[in-house]
Design a protein around this motif. Structure first.
Motif, PDB file in Angstrom:
ATOM      1  N   SER A  15      25.571  64.662  -4.919  1.00  0.00           N
ATOM      2  CA  SER A  15      25.761  66.011  -4.410  1.00  0.00           C
ATOM      3  C   SER A  15      25.574  67.024  -5.509  1.00  0.00           C
ATOM      4  CB  SER A  15      27.183  66.157  -3.834  1.00  0.00           C
ATOM      5  OG  SER A  15      27.478  67.500  -3.604  1.00  0.00           O
ATOM      6  N   PRO A  16      24.817  68.126  -5.255  1.00  0.00           N
ATOM      7  CA  PRO A  16      24.685  69.166  -6.260  1.00  0.00           C
ATOM      8  C   PRO A  16      26.013  69.780  -6.626  1.00  0.00           C
ATOM      9  CG  PRO A  16      23.103  69.459  -4.446  1.00  0.00           C
ATOM     10  CD  PRO A  16      24.033  68.365  -4.054  1.00  0.00           C
ATOM     11  N   THR A  84      38.630  67.576  -4.171  1.00  0.00           N
ATOM     12  CA  THR A  84      37.912  67.610  -2.891  1.00  0.00           C
ATOM     13  C   THR A  84      36.415  67.438  -3.109  1.00  0.00           C
ATOM     14  OG1 THR A  84      39.573  69.245  -2.197  1.00  0.00           O
ATOM     15  CG2 THR A  84      37.714  68.879  -0.723  1.00  0.00           C
ATOM     16  N   ARG A  85      35.889  68.111  -4.116  1.00  0.00           N
ATOM     17  CA  ARG A  85      34.454  67.986  -4.404  1.00  0.00           C
ATOM     18  C   ARG A  85      34.076  66.561  -4.785  1.00  0.00           C
ATOM     19  NH1 ARG A  85      35.526  72.772  -7.269  1.00  0.00           N
ATOM     20  NH2 ARG A  85      34.842  74.613  -6.107  1.00  0.00           N
ATOM     21  N   ALA A  86      34.990  65.875  -5.474  1.00  0.00           N
ATOM     22  CA  ALA A  86      34.725  64.477  -5.819  1.00  0.00           C
ATOM     23  C   ALA A  86      34.833  63.577  -4.596  1.00  0.00           C
ATOM     24  CB  ALA A  86      35.692  64.013  -6.910  1.00  0.00           C
ATOM     25  N   LEU A  87      35.715  63.915  -3.654  1.00  0.00           N
ATOM     26  CA  LEU A  87      35.933  63.089  -2.471  1.00  0.00           C
ATOM     27  C   LEU A  87      34.763  63.144  -1.494  1.00  0.00           C
ATOM     28  CD1 LEU A  87      39.664  63.622  -1.372  1.00  0.00           C
ATOM     29  CD2 LEU A  87      38.509  61.432  -1.705  1.00  0.00           C
ATOM     30  N   ILE A  88      34.265  64.336  -1.226  1.00  0.00           N
ATOM     31  CA  ILE A  88      33.305  64.514  -0.130  1.00  0.00           C
ATOM     32  C   ILE A  88      32.100  63.588  -0.239  1.00  0.00           C
ATOM     33  CG2 ILE A  88      31.686  66.151   0.914  1.00  0.00           C
ATOM     34  CD1 ILE A  88      33.821  68.318   0.556  1.00  0.00           C
ATOM     35  N   PRO A  89      31.412  63.521  -1.392  1.00  0.00           N
ATOM     36  CA  PRO A  89      30.235  62.651  -1.436  1.00  0.00           C
ATOM     37  C   PRO A  89      30.554  61.162  -1.423  1.00  0.00           C
ATOM     38  CG  PRO A  89      30.595  63.694  -3.571  1.00  0.00           C
ATOM     39  CD  PRO A  89      31.575  64.296  -2.632  1.00  0.00           C
ATOM     40  N   VAL A 114      34.460  73.571   1.882  1.00  0.00           N
ATOM     41  CA  VAL A 114      34.060  72.591   2.891  1.00  0.00           C
ATOM     42  C   VAL A 114      32.876  73.102   3.708  1.00  0.00           C
ATOM     43  CG1 VAL A 114      34.817  71.467   5.029  1.00  0.00           C
ATOM     44  CG2 VAL A 114      36.310  71.468   3.019  1.00  0.00           C
ATOM     45  N   ALA A 115      32.857  74.404   3.983  1.00  0.00           N
ATOM     46  CA  ALA A 115      31.774  74.968   4.789  1.00  0.00           C
ATOM     47  C   ALA A 115      30.438  74.955   4.063  1.00  0.00           C
ATOM     48  CB  ALA A 115      32.125  76.395   5.201  1.00  0.00           C
ATOM     49  N   THR A 116      30.474  74.971   2.729  1.00  0.00           N
ATOM     50  CA  THR A 116      29.234  75.082   1.957  1.00  0.00           C
ATOM     51  C   THR A 116      28.846  73.801   1.229  1.00  0.00           C
ATOM     52  OG1 THR A 116      30.486  75.957   0.065  1.00  0.00           O
ATOM     53  CG2 THR A 116      29.540  77.558   1.605  1.00  0.00           C
ATOM     54  N   ALA A 117      29.748  72.830   1.122  1.00  0.00           N
ATOM     55  CA  ALA A 117      29.447  71.596   0.386  1.00  0.00           C
ATOM     56  C   ALA A 117      28.559  70.683   1.217  1.00  0.00           C
ATOM     57  CB  ALA A 117      30.734  70.861   0.021  1.00  0.00           C
ATOM     58  N   ALA A 122      25.181  63.684   6.871  1.00  0.00           N
ATOM     59  CA  ALA A 122      25.456  64.712   7.878  1.00  0.00           C
ATOM     60  C   ALA A 122      24.301  64.758   8.879  1.00  0.00           C
ATOM     61  CB  ALA A 122      25.639  66.072   7.215  1.00  0.00           C
ATOM     62  N   GLY A 123      24.413  63.961   9.921  1.00  0.00           N
ATOM     63  CA  GLY A 123      23.422  63.994  10.975  1.00  0.00           C
ATOM     64  C   GLY A 123      22.142  63.273  10.646  1.00  0.00           C
TER      65      GLY A 123
END
Length: 258
Positions: A15-16, A84-89, A114-117, A122-123
């Protein structure tokens, strides 16, 4: 239980949002936001800077260890979203993440994050999206019937009263599935510093909280890491909810602040 010292592992490169280049201005902004909230309320913020990358990577280890099956994950006390940034990807497709913080400014910042990460899978193809929700609340007041495979806590437990810590820990164990993992951290040296510098009542309160957490670790701890490259260095603990009911925790020391 195993104990080891952890060197910072490289952050996920999927993730960027976690790349070292573009992330610098955001990390700087997060640092100023965190410092402003610490000045406003040090008791519930608990530090003067967000968690570093090495600490975030270590805190999220239980998510990686349970992949690739879909997971239910709760992050409590998310602050400006460093973890959170580490968790999402790292969330496997089909997972869900609930992010909570009692600070309204942090909660608003987390919703924007969350809206921009970029979300994993995702789909794309046949993989379902990862569901992420942000809640402005305390973990004790989280209204959910969901049970979690992993809870990642950034709450500054040593800043709370013994009664509050017991309530929080009871809620964590209630929210975990049997066999689920709670991962949390505590800064190194805080007890010694408070013993030397704090008022006697404050030192007693901190000691009582330490005793409560030591009791949970004796019953539930499965792993401990030391993250030196964080400011300040920190211990990261992993606690597993037993398949059977836990024995009642030992009461806090007499005379502890409540």
């Amino acid at each position: 239980m195993t104990s080891r010292t952890t060197s910072p592992a490289p952050a996920p490169a999927v993730s960027p949002a976690t790349s070292p280049g573009p992330a610098r201005p955001r990390r700087s902004a997060d640092g100023w936001t965190f410092l402003a909230e610490a000045v406003r309320d040090m008791r519930t913020t608990g530090a003067v800077a967000p968690s570093g990358r090495a600490l975030a990577h270590t805190l999220t280890a239980p998510v990686r260890s349970r992949a690739p099956r879909p997971l239910t994950v709760l992050e409590a006390g998310a602050g400006t979203g460093a973890v959170t940034r580490a968790l999402i990807p790292q969330l496997p497709p089909g997972s869900s993440l609930d992010v909570i913080d009692a600070n309204p400014r942090f909660a608003a910042r987390l919703r924007h994050l969350v809206a921009t990460a970029p979300h994993p899978a995702a789909g794309t193809g046949t993989h379902p999206r990862v569901r992420i929700d942000v809640h402005h609340t305390r973990v004790e007041h989280l209204d959910t019937d969901r049970r979690y495979d992993v809870i990642v806590s950034g709450l500054p437990l040593t800043n709370f009263t013994p009664r509050e810590v017991e309530t929080i820990m009871s809620r964590f164990l209630e929210l975990l599935r049997p066999g689920g993992t709670l991962t949390y951290f505590a800064y190194r040296g805080t007890r010694t510093a408070r013993a030397l510098l704090a008022a006697p009542a404050e030192a007693r309160r901190h000691r009582a909280v330490d005793e409560i957490m030591a009791g949970y670790r004796r019953r539930c701890a499965t792993d401990r890491h030391t993250v030196w490259r964080n400011l300040p260095p920190a211990h990261v603990w992993q606690l597993r909810r037993p398949l059977s009911v836990l024995p009642a925790p030992r009461p806090a020391a007499t005379g502890a602040a409540r």
